[in-house]
Design a protein around this motif. Structure first.
Motif, short mmCIF file in Angstrom:
data_model
loop_
_atom_site.label_atom_id
_atom_site.label_comp_id
_atom_site.label_asym_id
_atom_site.label_seq_id
_atom_site.Cartn_x
_atom_site.Cartn_y
_atom_site.Cartn_z
N VAL A 39 0.88 -1.17 0.00
CA VAL A 39 0.00 0.00 0.00
C VAL A 39 0.92 1.22 0.00
O VAL A 39 1.73 1.40 0.92
N MET A 71 -5.54 -3.84 9.42
CA MET A 71 -5.72 -3.67 7.97
C MET A 71 -6.55 -4.84 7.46
O MET A 71 -6.33 -5.98 7.86
N GLN A 89 -9.19 -3.58 -2.65
CA GLN A 89 -9.58 -2.46 -1.80
C GLN A 89 -9.11 -2.63 -0.35
O GLN A 89 -9.11 -3.73 0.19
N VAL A 90 -8.71 -1.52 0.25
CA VAL A 90 -8.45 -1.46 1.69
C VAL A 90 -9.77 -1.09 2.35
O VAL A 90 -10.22 0.05 2.25
N ALA A 94 -7.92 2.18 6.10
CA ALA A 94 -7.72 3.29 5.16
C ALA A 94 -7.46 4.60 5.89
O ALA A 94 -6.61 5.40 5.48
N CYS A 97 -3.89 4.59 7.10
CA CYS A 97 -2.99 4.82 5.97
C CYS A 97 -2.98 6.30 5.57
O CYS A 97 -1.92 6.87 5.29
N THR A 98 -4.16 6.89 5.55
CA THR A 98 -4.28 8.30 5.14
C THR A 98 -3.57 9.21 6.13
O THR A 98 -2.83 10.13 5.73
N TYR A 119 -5.13 11.06 -2.51
CA TYR A 119 -4.65 9.81 -1.90
C TYR A 119 -5.79 8.85 -1.68
O TYR A 119 -6.85 9.21 -1.15
N HIS A 120 -5.58 7.60 -2.10
CA HIS A 120 -6.58 6.54 -1.96
C HIS A 120 -5.82 5.23 -1.70
O HIS A 120 -5.28 4.64 -2.63
N PRO A 121 -5.74 4.79 -0.44
CA PRO A 121 -4.97 3.56 -0.17
C PRO A 121 -5.56 2.36 -0.88
O PRO A 121 -6.78 2.17 -0.90
N HIS A 122 -4.69 1.54 -1.48
CA HIS A 122 -5.13 0.38 -2.26
C HIS A 122 -3.92 -0.51 -2.51
O HIS A 122 -2.78 -0.11 -2.25
#
Length: 195
Positions: A39, A71, A89-90, A94, A97-98, A119-122
């Motif tokens: 990620v 997670m 997908q997370v 998320a 992570c953000t 930003y988009h965690p994945h």
């Protein structure tokens, strides 16, 4: 001294990391074996090599002040048509992570940079392959799930061969400087294998 290309990311642990790396390769993504499953916190960024000590100190400080968080990955998503990416997908973690990437990319720190997209965690499982192959990836991993506790992140460098290698791990909440990776070792052994 020249420049280096760095990235900061949360590694997807085993057995999930290797599973998803092999699936990515199986969809025809030739970059899969050079990119450990992760990620992203900071995307590939070119910096002056002489700034590495400052970057390492910054990452150690961020990690020391952060705490582990759960997670969970589930199902697939895509950034198409804006970007040719299919991802897992997370669905939990998320927010962690953000927050973490915000601290790593702190405007006052050495890794401040603009992002091409919000930003988009994945977890990327296909990138830049045919539309048909991306459709296959999207369907094949629609029921995929994995969960673990995120306890840190790592700094990676991209070699001239395109392979990403772990430079250093940064465990959360330890106050310790960091844990060096094995010198010169690829991020994992599959990173140097080719299909």
């Amino acid at each position: 001294m020249g420049t280096v290309t760095l990235g900061v990311s949360i590694a997807v642990p085993e057995p999930y990391g290797s599973q998803l790396q092999q699936r990515r390769a199986g969809f025809g993504d030739e970059a899969a074996h050079g990119i450990p499953t992760h990620v992203t916190l900071v995307p590939p960024t070119e910096v002056d090599a002489e700034r590495l000590p400052e970057i390492r100190a910054h990452l150690a400080e961020v990690a020391a002040g952060f705490r582990a968080f759960p997670m969970r990955l589930a199902g697939t998503g895509t950034f198409r048509p804006l970007s040719p990416v299919v991802f897992v997908q997370v669905v939990e973690g998320a927010a962690g992570c953000t927050r973490l990437q915000g601290r790593v990319r702190d405007p006052r720190g050495p890794l401040d940079r603009e992002l091409a997209f919000p930003y988009h965690p994945h977890v990327t499982v296909a990138h830049g392959i045919s539309e048909e192959a991306m459709d296959v990836a999207f369907e094949a991993l629609a029921d995929y799930t994995a969960e673990w506790v995120c306890e840190g992140f790592a700094l990676y460098e991209q070699g001239s061969d395109g392979v990403w290698r772990k430079l250093r791990e940064y465990p959360f909440g330890t106050g310790a400087a960091s844990v060096p990776a094995q010198p010169g070792a690829p991020a994992d052994e599959t990173a140097l294998r080719r299909p």
